[in-house]
Scaffold this motif. Structure first.
Motif, mmCIF file in Angstrom:
data_model
loop_
_atom_site.group_PDB
_atom_site.id
_atom_site.type_symbol
_atom_site.label_atom_id
_atom_site.label_comp_id
_atom_site.label_asym_id
_atom_site.label_seq_id
_atom_site.Cartn_x
_atom_site.Cartn_y
_atom_site.Cartn_z
ATOM 1 N N LYS A 222 6.104 -2.454 4.960
ATOM 2 C CA LYS A 222 6.908 -3.484 4.307
ATOM 3 C C LYS A 222 6.065 -4.714 4.010
ATOM 4 O O LYS A 222 6.149 -5.308 2.925
ATOM 5 N N LEU A 223 5.213 -5.117 4.959
ATOM 6 C CA LEU A 223 4.367 -6.295 4.775
ATOM 7 C C LEU A 223 3.351 -6.072 3.661
ATOM 8 O O LEU A 223 3.042 -6.995 2.895
ATOM 9 N N LYS A 224 2.816 -4.862 3.561
ATOM 10 C CA LYS A 224 1.852 -4.588 2.496
ATOM 11 C C LYS A 224 2.505 -4.789 1.123
ATOM 12 O O LYS A 224 1.893 -5.344 0.210
ATOM 13 N N LYS A 225 3.729 -4.346 0.990
ATOM 14 C CA LYS A 225 4.434 -4.547 -0.282
ATOM 15 C C LYS A 225 4.691 -6.025 -0.536
ATOM 16 O O LYS A 225 4.514 -6.520 -1.661
ATOM 17 N N SER A 253 -3.493 -11.506 -1.664
ATOM 18 C CA SER A 253 -2.772 -10.417 -2.333
ATOM 19 C C SER A 253 -3.745 -9.398 -2.934
ATOM 20 O O SER A 253 -3.479 -8.191 -2.909
ATOM 21 N N LYS A 254 -4.856 -9.868 -3.464
ATOM 22 C CA LYS A 254 -5.865 -8.954 -4.020
ATOM 23 C C LYS A 254 -6.443 -8.072 -2.916
ATOM 24 O O LYS A 254 -6.589 -6.850 -3.098
ATOM 25 N N MET A 255 -6.755 -8.678 -1.771
ATOM 26 C CA MET A 255 -7.293 -7.891 -0.663
ATOM 27 C C MET A 255 -6.287 -6.858 -0.188
ATOM 28 O O MET A 255 -6.645 -5.712 0.102
ATOM 29 N N VAL A 256 -5.004 -7.257 -0.078
ATOM 30 C CA VAL A 256 -3.979 -6.327 0.378
ATOM 31 C C VAL A 256 -3.863 -5.150 -0.588
ATOM 32 O O VAL A 256 -3.786 -3.985 -0.172
ATOM 33 N N ARG A 257 -3.884 -5.421 -1.888
ATOM 34 C CA ARG A 257 -3.768 -4.340 -2.873
ATOM 35 C C ARG A 257 -4.959 -3.394 -2.825
ATOM 36 O O ARG A 257 -4.826 -2.190 -3.080
ATOM 37 N N GLU A 258 -6.140 -3.934 -2.497
ATOM 38 C CA GLU A 258 -7.360 -3.126 -2.573
ATOM 39 C C GLU A 258 -7.837 -2.618 -1.206
ATOM 40 O O GLU A 258 -8.887 -2.001 -1.112
ATOM 41 N N PRO A 265 -5.646 -6.667 5.937
ATOM 42 C CA PRO A 265 -6.908 -7.329 6.272
ATOM 43 C C PRO A 265 -6.715 -8.707 6.900
ATOM 44 O O PRO A 265 -5.779 -9.434 6.565
ATOM 45 N N ASN A 266 -7.617 -9.053 7.793
ATOM 46 C CA ASN A 266 -7.764 -10.448 8.208
ATOM 47 C C ASN A 266 -8.208 -11.249 6.984
ATOM 48 O O ASN A 266 -9.043 -10.787 6.202
ATOM 49 N N THR A 267 -7.675 -12.441 6.800
ATOM 50 C CA THR A 267 -7.998 -13.222 5.598
ATOM 51 C C THR A 267 -9.483 -13.516 5.469
ATOM 52 O O THR A 267 -9.994 -13.696 4.360
ATOM 53 N N TYR A 268 -10.216 -13.573 6.590
ATOM 54 C CA TYR A 268 -11.643 -13.888 6.521
ATOM 55 C C TYR A 268 -12.465 -12.805 5.847
ATOM 56 O O TYR A 268 -13.618 -13.038 5.483
ATOM 57 N N LEU A 269 -11.888 -11.632 5.667
ATOM 58 C CA LEU A 269 -12.625 -10.573 4.981
ATOM 59 C C LEU A 269 -12.951 -10.937 3.540
ATOM 60 O O LEU A 269 -13.831 -10.322 2.927
ATOM 61 N N GLN A 270 -12.272 -11.943 2.992
ATOM 62 C CA GLN A 270 -12.589 -12.358 1.624
ATOM 63 C C GLN A 270 -14.060 -12.762 1.483
ATOM 64 O O GLN A 270 -14.681 -12.547 0.429
ATOM 65 N N TYR A 271 -14.636 -13.332 2.544
ATOM 66 C CA TYR A 271 -16.030 -13.783 2.469
ATOM 67 C C TYR A 271 -17.006 -12.608 2.459
ATOM 68 O O TYR A 271 -18.075 -12.691 1.851
ATOM 69 N N TYR A 272 -16.649 -11.524 3.127
ATOM 70 C CA TYR A 272 -17.547 -10.376 3.225
ATOM 71 C C TYR A 272 -17.377 -9.384 2.081
ATOM 72 O O TYR A 272 -18.340 -8.749 1.657
ATOM 73 N N LEU A 273 -16.148 -9.230 1.614
ATOM 74 C CA LEU A 273 -15.873 -8.231 0.593
ATOM 75 C C LEU A 273 -15.998 -8.786 -0.823
ATOM 76 O O LEU A 273 -16.229 -8.029 -1.766
ATOM 77 N N TYR A 274 -15.862 -10.101 -0.976
ATOM 78 C CA TYR A 274 -15.916 -10.723 -2.299
ATOM 79 C C TYR A 274 -16.807 -11.971 -2.279
ATOM 80 O O TYR A 274 -16.377 -13.060 -2.689
ATOM 81 N N PRO A 275 -18.038 -11.855 -1.794
ATOM 82 C CA PRO A 275 -18.871 -13.062 -1.656
ATOM 83 C C PRO A 275 -19.179 -13.757 -2.974
ATOM 84 O O PRO A 275 -19.265 -14.990 -3.018
ATOM 85 N N LYS A 276 -19.361 -13.002 -4.055
ATOM 86 C CA LYS A 276 -19.651 -13.642 -5.345
ATOM 87 C C LYS A 276 -18.477 -14.498 -5.799
ATOM 88 O O LYS A 276 -18.650 -15.621 -6.284
#
Length: 451
Positions: A222-225, A253-258, A265-276
């Motif tokens: 439910k949370l993913k949706k 939302s982009k991280m959750v979809r992908e 995901p933990n929100t901090y993953l944005q730095y590792y998965l999308y550094p550019k």
């Protein structure tokens, strides 16, 4: 346990902007977790004295049976304490600003725990944290040390080695708890109703289940949706947030979809998965450190000065309300202390050594997983095998963290350089060397000498 016992608490980093929140939470929990004395300990006497002045007004009006004192002397601070709540920031926010801006100058993320900035901060934090814990162990051998100090994963790796086998040192982070609060808000449930399953390293992990303690329902699908849709600026928190956090919640939302179907995901993953992407939205002249200094820190100390000048909270805009009892940073550390002192065996997310918890991950790594907490410390819940993608990311990160601690404890330039090269937010040997040389120059007053 003696139900009538009143605890003696030391807040290490007593001059922190977070201390007022912890003090208010200790007031809110006085019936459940009674305290006789709160000691503030810091190496900045004047700043800490101001915080203590606020604390004296707070306790006089809301908790007169508890005293508060402040000191810069470790013997006075630690003798006879039951718990040390550690929240130090070596170099304070000015050095965080330096970390972030040096990294951005080289086209890299400088975030305080995740990127090159996390490396620089870790090299400052490890000697400072270890020195303080040695003093605690000198004057309070049996005290529990609940360490909040960042970068928590690097600090945990270091304390594991320096204080081998000391189960009364527990390294924690409130970020997963903050995310859980966001989930609870979105679901319309109290946070206490939710129980997570999670794996990773600090600021580098994934939720696998979010259970309802009463019904057993797993809310993760439910949370993913819900979170696959871009959020409003409050990020489902119900509170105003700084601009950088608002952007984090929108990007989540982009991280959750992908992220795939299984995990959140933990929100901090944005730095590792999308550094550019993360570099592209940074302002090299005004970083998160500037935002905090001009925002939360400024507001906190303005509040402190106004309370001291008025010599009261009651009847002012700073009078305690129900909202003051919902400080995630403060609540987590008090709940953890209560679980230890009352042997509740409640489940928390903490860092602990991986001895088969994640069966296909490096033995001995300080993983962040669900644990039961009681009078004998933490007991981890089994995670089992993790998928190849997450394993690969985590092994790389653990190698970076391990080399960072090696470099700090051994004074090794080569290992520091290797660590930065491995960091996913750097990933280039020449850039790593340029970063390292700039950080060495900026951190002469804090780092061990590297050879």
């Amino acid at each position: 346990m003696n139900e009538n016992k009143k605890f003696r608490i030391c807040i290490v980093g007593g001059g922190s902007r977070y201390t007022p929140g912890i003090l208010k939470m200790l007031v809110a929990e006085k019936d459940r977790f009674p305290i006789s004395t709160i000691v503030l300990y810091d190496n900045e006497a004047e700043r800490q004295e101001r915080v203590c002045g606020y604390g004296k007004v707070l306790l006089r009006e809301y908790y007169p049976e508890c005293e508060i004192i402040h000191t810069t002397d470790p013997e006075t601070a630690f003798t006879g304490i039951d718990f040390a709540f550690m929240q130090i920031r070596a170099g304070r926010l000015k050095m965080r600003e330096s970390d972030e801006k040096i990294a951005l100058k080289h086209g890299c993320i400088g975030q305080e725990t995740c990127g090159a900035g996390g490396f620089a901060y870790g090299m400052r934090s490890v000697p400072a944290v270890c020195a303080i814990i040695k003093d605690i162990r000198k004057y309070a051998p049996e005290a529990w040390v609940l360490n909040y100090s960042n970068p928590a994963a690097i600090v945990a790796e270091a304390t594991k080695r320096v204080f081998k086998g000391d189960y009364r040192i527990i390294n924690i982070c409130d970020m997963p708890v903050g995310i859980m609060g966001m989930y609870a808000q979105a679901l319309g449930l109290p946070s206490s109703r939710l129980e997570p399953r999670y794996f990773g390293l600090n600021h580098y992990g994934w939720f696998t289940h979010i259970y309802d303690k009463e019904t057993g329902e797993d809310y993760l699908p439910k949370l993913k949706k819900m979170f696959a849709t871009p959020m409003e600026d409050d990020g489902h928190t119900g509170h105003e947030v700084d601009a950088s956090w608002a952007e984090t919640f929108r990007f989540m939302s982009k991280m959750v979809r992908e992220c795939g179907d299984k995990f959140m995901p933990n929100t901090y993953l944005q730095y590792y998965l999308y550094p550019k992407h993360m570099v592209s939205i940074e302002n090299p002249d005004y970083t998160r450190a500037n935002e905090v200094m001009d925002g939360h820190e400024k507001r906190t100390f303005e509040m402190i000065e106004e309370v001291i000048a008025a010599d009261k909270l009651k009847g002012t805009k700073y009078e305690m309300t129900e909202e003051d009892f919902n400080d995630g940073h403060a609540t987590y550390i008090v709940d953890l202390a209560y679980a230890i002192s009352h042997n509740t065996q409640d489940i928390f997310l903490c860092m602990t050594e991986n001895h088969g918890i994640i069966s296909n991950f490096s033995e001995g790594a300080m993983v962040e997983v669900p644990v039961r907490v009681g009078i004998n410390g933490v007991e981890a819940l089994n995670v089992g095998e993790i998928p190849t993608f997450q394993k690969g990311l985590l092994e790389n990160q653990f190698a970076y963290e391990k080399l960072t601690v090696d470099a700090c404890l051994e004074g090794s330039y080569e290992k520091a350089w290797n660590a930065l090269t491995l960091n996913r937010c750097v990933n280039d040997t020449d850039t790593a060397k340029a970063l390292l040389d700039d950080y060495i120059e900026a951190n002469k007053a804090y780092w061990p000498e590297l050879h």
